[in-house]
Design an enzyme around this catalytic site. Structure first.
Site, PDB file in Angstrom:
ATOM      1  N   ARG A 162      -9.089  -0.991   3.456  1.00 57.42           N
ATOM      2  CA  ARG A 162      -8.188  -2.146   3.394  1.00 57.42           C
ATOM      3  C   ARG A 162      -8.912  -3.474   3.583  1.00 57.42           C
ATOM      4  NH1 ARG A 162      -6.583   1.709   1.701  1.00 57.42           N
ATOM      5  NH2 ARG A 162      -4.665   2.865   2.151  1.00 57.42           N
ATOM      6  N   SER A 212       3.297   0.339   3.874  1.00 58.30           N
ATOM      7  CA  SER A 212       2.819   0.722   5.207  1.00 58.30           C
ATOM      8  C   SER A 212       2.612  -0.532   6.047  1.00 58.30           C
ATOM      9  CB  SER A 212       1.497   1.495   5.102  1.00 58.30           C
ATOM     10  OG  SER A 212       1.694   2.711   4.425  1.00 58.30           O
ATOM     11  N   GLU A 282      -1.117  -3.988   8.573  1.00 56.78           N
ATOM     12  CA  GLU A 282      -1.636  -3.982   7.201  1.00 56.78           C
ATOM     13  C   GLU A 282      -0.915  -5.054   6.400  1.00 56.78           C
ATOM     14  OE1 GLU A 282      -1.599  -0.808   3.549  1.00 56.78           O
ATOM     15  OE2 GLU A 282      -2.393  -0.120   5.459  1.00 56.78           O
TER      16      GLU A 282
END
Length: 288
Positions: A162, A212, A282
């Site tokens: 990420r 998410s 996130e």
């Protein structure tokens, strides 16, 4: 280039949350992206780029600068016989995954159900079900903060979980190139169908969300930690920890950004107090 004033951001995010942007620009070329940035700088306003708004939370007060949407008009895909694929940043991941699958190319099946655009996916090295953008990418063309077009190799992109150099340097993805392998078309399509069925079964697609909410902590799964902390279904206003998958925060209808932020803070505190594990978001939270 279309530039809208006082455009409601809830209409442009999968969370369906957010006040109005002072200006909302929709460029269709790299040159127009530069023009949108110049428009912001001339007025001494902040600016940021989004795709389909799938991993972002805007404030209830909106955004006091220029939001630049890289989407419609920047969706071209070119597929060569040798498996080289070039795609513009505004194309949706699902469209890209379907397009390469129809040409019997394997490597992007995991992306078939991710709701964002290619630009956002490269920026955060999006992944699911064991696959990541970095697996097949060769290079990406980006705009730097001075408005220069640069082509970065896979190594130069510094893709990790990420994360990427694009985030660190505030670059803007314009297009990306992949090298994919030939496979069996029917097997590829069947695998995509199977992954999409798993998503529908396990993820709360019936409610607006930003995907998410938390990054995966090393050695743990965020959703399991949240569930084991007794937070399944926990609500603040209309923001709720999904009862279907605790790694998602959903909007039950009228959630505000403040509801979501308070819920995230409550979840982080409870998980830290219970397990000693810090959950990082996130979802990108944009403060006013």
């Amino acid at each position: 280039m279309q530039i809208l004033e006082q455009e409601p951001l809830r209409a442009h995010t999968t969370f369906r949350i957010g006040g109005a942007a002072k200006y909302y620009a929709i460029p269709t070329t790299a040159e127009e992206i530069k023009e949108a940035i110049s428009f912001a700088k001339e007025r001494e306003l902040p600016f940021l780029t989004i795709g389909r708004g799938s991993n972002i939370l805007f404030a209830d007060e909106g955004y006091p600068g220029v939001v630049i949407e890289i989407g419609k008009g920047m969706e071209e895909i070119t597929i060569q016989k040798d498996g080289k694929v070039r795609a513009q940043a505004g194309v949706s991941l699902s469209s890209l995954a379907s397009a390469v699958a129809r040409e019997s190319l394997t490597g992007l099946e995991f992306a078939g159900g991710i709701p964002g655009t290619l630009g956002g996916a490269v920026t955060m090295n999006a992944g699911a079900y064991g696959g990541e953008i970095k697996d097949g990418i060769v290079s990406a063309m980006v705009l730097d903060q001075e408005g220069n077009l640069r082509t970065l190799s896979k190594d130069e992109l510094e893709l990790s979980y990420r994360s990427s150099v694009i985030q660190k340097e505030n670059y803007i993805v314009v297009e990306a190139e992949f090298q994919l392998e030939q496979g069996d078309k029917e097997e590829i399509l069947a695998h995509m169908k199977e992954l999409n069925a798993q998503r529908r079964e396990k993820q709360p697609l019936e409610y607006p969300s930003a995907g998410s909410t938390f990054k995966r902590p090393e050695g743990y799964f965020a959703g399991k930690l949240i569930q084991d902390a007794g937070l399944r279904g926990y609500r603040v206003g209309d923001a709720q920890v999904s009862e279907k998958h605790c790694g998602f925060v959903v909007n039950r209808g009228a959630a505000t950004a403040e509801d979501v932020k308070q819920l995230i803070q409550d979840v982080q505190t409870k998980v830290m107090d219970t397990f000693g594990v810090r959950l990082e978001t996130e979802v990108k939270i944009i403060e006013y």
